[in-house]
Enzyme design. Structure first.
Site, PDB file in Angstrom:
ATOM      1  N   ARG A 239      -7.834   6.444  -3.296  1.00 47.89           N
ATOM      2  CA  ARG A 239      -7.660   5.975  -1.920  1.00 47.89           C
ATOM      3  C   ARG A 239      -8.445   4.684  -1.762  1.00 47.89           C
ATOM      4  NH1 ARG A 239      -3.981   8.618  -1.052  1.00 47.89           N
ATOM      5  NH2 ARG A 239      -3.493  10.050   0.647  1.00 47.89           N
ATOM      6  N   GLU A 268      -5.545  -0.978   3.627  1.00 47.97           N
ATOM      7  CA  GLU A 268      -4.163  -1.269   3.248  1.00 47.97           C
ATOM      8  C   GLU A 268      -3.219  -1.047   4.436  1.00 47.97           C
ATOM      9  OE1 GLU A 268      -4.043   1.724   0.013  1.00 47.97           O
ATOM     10  OE2 GLU A 268      -2.406   2.675   1.118  1.00 47.97           O
ATOM     11  N   HIS A 286       0.508   1.129  -3.498  1.00 48.93           N
ATOM     12  CA  HIS A 286       0.371   2.576  -3.239  1.00 48.93           C
ATOM     13  C   HIS A 286       1.656   3.328  -3.641  1.00 48.93           C
ATOM     14  CE1 HIS A 286      -1.963   5.617  -0.567  1.00 48.93           C
ATOM     15  NE2 HIS A 286      -1.269   6.254  -1.516  1.00 48.93           N
TER      16      HIS A 286
HETATM   17  C1  GLV Z   1      -0.571   9.634  -1.883  1.00 52.89           C
HETATM   18  O1  GLV Z   1      -1.427   8.806  -1.858  1.00 52.89           O
HETATM   19  C2  GLV Z   1      -0.800  11.018  -1.618  1.00 52.89           C
HETATM   20  O2  GLV Z   1      -1.902  11.378  -1.190  1.00 52.89           O
HETATM   21  O3  GLV Z   1       0.123  11.814  -1.826  1.00 52.89           O
END
Ligand code: GLV
Length: 324
Positions: A239, A268, A286
């Site tokens: 993250r 982000e 991401h």
């Molecule tokens: C993506 O970042 C998730 O947490 O599934």
């Protein structure tokens, strides 16, 4: 009258169609990210919602939406949820574990390979028309096979990465976690527990797979980067906020470490401007769980969580316990 739910972001039409058979669905197929005020307005009067990591569910929203019973996040991470506030409000929180584990581990490895072997940097060079001849050290990167990988955060995805590293690439795998795994599990994924500092000092490549929380904020900052080998690479698929992006950009600029691969960013979709100008970083938006098959499984699991709870009174992948 069907129960009313909000699907806060665009999802696969077939999943929306499935939900529409059971619920009165307010959808957002234009995929605009709602402001907190818009989200509250859209959620008012709904008994359930399907969200992604972009929608924050907090005490203020919950107070304005007293009919809400369940919010199903289409993500395994859930730092966009204030789970204690949801529990206090009697709202079930769910996420989508397991279905994305192997796909996300694949991507962690892809980013590690791209970073260590300078894949995108060299592609940009070629596309820009700079390639005129072969040379012995052109884009020479770091070895991946046989090197030492340090994994911070050893949940399901961390273990998937460890297995790939140990079995497929003959790597020594160190990991750091809140608590060590049982020995049998360590053996199964070919990894050995290490303190954070020892891991940072020993690893040729560091991979971050730890969930975001106040405790894990800036797990890697200037002090931790200073412990890493100057030839090391750092990969973050966890993250934004796990890494101090400003400190990392500075370290990449000064070549304090060799390279980084980042799929997630502080604040982000904004990206620290210095990360956009340094060449030795691979940047992706991401997408670690982004295969069609896996995203479909995630959407279906989020939908199942809504149906199971609102129709059958059952929980499937709950993050809290509430009484109905
Ligand atoms: C993506 O970042 C998730 O947490 O599934």
């Amino acid at each position: 009258m069907k129960p009313a739910i909000l699907v806060a972001r665009a999802i696969f039409p077939e999943v929306l169609e499935r939900l529409s058979q059971t619920f009165e669905v307010t959808a957002n197929q234009d995929d605009r990210v709602y402001t907190p005020a818009e989200l509250t307005e859209k959620m008012r009067g709904k008994v359930g919602a399907l969200t992604t990591g972009s929608e924050r569910i907090d005490a203020a929203l919950l107070a304005a939406c007293p009919n809400l019973k369940v919010v199903a996040n289409m993500a395994v991470g859930y730092n966009n949820f204030d789970v204690p506030a949801m529990t206090a409000a009697g709202v079930l929180a769910t996420n989508t574990p397991d279905v994305l584990t192997e796909t996300t581990a694949d991507f962690g490895f892809a980013l590690l390979m791209a970073t260590a072997r300078r894949v995108t940097e060299s592609e940009h060079y070629l596309r820009a028309g700079h390639w005129t001849r072969w040379s012995y050290d052109m884009f020479a990167g770091a070895e991946v096979h046989g090197s030492t990988l340090g994994i911070i955060g050893m949940g399901r995805i961390g273990q998937g990465i460890a297995r790939r590293a140990a079995r497929g690439f003959d790597m020594q795998v160190l990991y750091h976690n809140r608590s060590p795994l049982p020995v049998a599990q360590e053996v199964e994924c070919g990894a050995r527990y290490a303190g954070k500092e020892a891991l940072l000092r020993a690893a040729d490549h560091v991979m971050l797979v730890v969930p975001y929380s106040a405790e894990t904020h800036h797990t890697i900052g200037a002090a931790e980067i200073a412990m890493m080998k100057p030839t090391a690479t750092l990969v973050n698929i966890a993250r934004g906020g796990i890494v101090d992006d400003a400190a990392l950009a500075q370290a990449l600029k000064s070549r304090r470490i060799a390279a980084a691969g980042l799929d997630v960013f502080e604040g982000e979709p904004s990206v620290h401007p210095d990360l956009l100008t340094v060449p030795n970083v691979v940047l992706t938006p991401h997408i670690a769980s982004a295969t069609i098959a896996t995203r479909l499984k995630m959407a279906n699991l989020a939908a199942d969580n809504l149906v199971d709870y609102l129709v059958h009174g059952r929980t499937r992948t709950p993050l809290n316990q509430v009484s109905r």
